[in-house]
Design a protein around this motif. Sequence first.
Motif, short mmCIF file in Angstrom:
data_model
loop_
_atom_site.label_atom_id
_atom_site.label_comp_id
_atom_site.label_asym_id
_atom_site.label_seq_id
_atom_site.Cartn_x
_atom_site.Cartn_y
_atom_site.Cartn_z
N ALA A 25 -42.83 -1.23 23.27
CA ALA A 25 -43.13 -1.45 21.86
C ALA A 25 -44.33 -2.38 21.67
N SER A 26 -44.52 -3.30 22.60
CA SER A 26 -45.55 -4.32 22.40
C SER A 26 -46.98 -3.78 22.49
N ILE A 27 -47.17 -2.54 22.98
CA ILE A 27 -48.56 -2.02 22.97
C ILE A 27 -49.04 -1.79 21.54
N ASP A 394 -37.55 -6.96 25.78
CA ASP A 394 -38.13 -5.82 26.49
C ASP A 394 -37.83 -4.49 25.78
N LEU A 395 -38.23 -4.41 24.52
CA LEU A 395 -37.97 -3.19 23.76
C LEU A 395 -38.85 -2.04 24.24
N GLN A 396 -38.22 -0.98 24.68
CA GLN A 396 -38.92 0.24 25.09
C GLN A 396 -38.56 1.34 24.09
N LEU A 397 -39.60 2.00 23.52
CA LEU A 397 -39.35 3.01 22.49
C LEU A 397 -39.10 4.37 23.13
N ASN A 398 -38.26 5.16 22.47
CA ASN A 398 -37.76 6.40 23.04
C ASN A 398 -38.67 7.59 22.68
N TYR A 399 -39.31 8.16 23.68
CA TYR A 399 -40.15 9.36 23.52
C TYR A 399 -39.61 10.48 24.41
N LYS A 400 -38.30 10.67 24.42
CA LYS A 400 -37.69 11.55 25.41
C LYS A 400 -37.58 13.02 24.99
#
Length: 455
Positions: A25-27, A394-400
């Motif tokens: 998310a931080s990008i 460490d939020l990772q966004l879902n592009y699955k």
Amino acid sequence: PPLTNRAAELLDQLDANLPEGYVPASIFGDPGIYQAELRRIFGRAWVFLAHESEIAANGDYVVRAIGEDNFIVSRDEQGEIHVLLDACRHRGVQVCRSDAGNSSHFRCPYHGWTYASDGKLIGAPLWKHALEGMDKEANGLLKAPKVESFLGLVFASLDDTAPPLKEYLGGMGWYLSLLFGLDEDGVEVLGPPQRFVVEANWKSGADNFSGDDYHLGTLHRSVWDIGAFPVAFQDNMMGYHVQAAPGHSLSFSMAEDPDEPGPNFFGFPESLAEHFDTTNISEHQLEIARRARVFVGNVFPNFSVLALPMSEDGEKHAPTGILTMRTWQPKGPGKIEIWNWFLAYKNLSDEQKERTYKAGLGTFSVGGSFEMDDTEPWITVGRTGRSVAAELMDLQLNYKMGLPGVGIAREVDDWPGPGKAYWSRYEEGVQRNLYRYYSALMRAEDGEWPVTPLE
Ligand code: FES
Ligand code: FE
């Protein structure tokens, strides 16, 4: 300049997590990432600046940006197009004080150095007293090292090692052609572009126009509520997602049955569509354009195109084809200036041009009913991108969507165009394609042009 530690860490995360369908998310807010983007993405890639019809006459110019830097895009007295850094060679002052116009020369307001529309220094006040003997040739406005047009679209790159524009576009050129080359006489802009500032990150626009069709049924629900679009929501989710080339993605709304009643050709009037032919494009391109109800795509990094049938009021006017181009101009990690052009095929009648312009203004424009639907969520993506909690947790966004086992998308093996195509628009490989190339270019050494695999 080297990446900050945090930016390098985020790119490592992106590379490690993207194959699993996650994007940090931080990008979307990190200042170190943003500074690196200005230098490594906007300082290198081919960036869209203008349509040739905006500077049709000799002496016409517009001022446009590459990254945060302004350039004068001018047509000189011989008709040749130049892209000139808007910074006086004397003290660096902004030379051009108008957004657009027609002029044989540009005169700096500070001491009066004067440049021709091709950038050459032609004179300065009190030349004989002050400057006699100085080399004029060596003191013109700086020119973007690479400038090329593709079907009237003017691009420039600040990197003299950039591949030719056609090569950079790769398969995306084929898809742009079936829109911009569909009618023999091409397209022209309808009036000056709109500009509006949104507190969001530029990648949210690129990401959305790469083929985020999933948001239509929720965010743009009112489109169907008022009957502004002629295809039912579920039907409109049928179509193809295409990874045209590394970084460049697009989406077509299209029925699986080629004889489905339409709308065809993005809703442009039949009286015009009768003349679409294979003068500039192949049978396959013409057939895709015929069957397509919507074209939405993004040319890496920040140039997007949308064509679709819309009505601004749903009831009073039948939907008609509109064609818009956008750029997502970076103005900081959390700020974009959106530029929005409407275009029309030159061979539309004046009445049809007015109709398409009004339909566009009434829907996807700053005063339109649907434009602000999109900017609202993007503002909060930027906020999440700057979030301390997102970093710490460490939020990772879902592009699955569309990865094996996730959703209904499937690869199409008999697709007639370049790149890779997936059936049905419930799919996020188009965005993974954007971020894969983005990451590779962020890491590439100067002079090295990455090619990333399509999925
Ligand atoms: Fe432009 Fe001096 S800064 S003329
Ligand atoms: Fe949208």
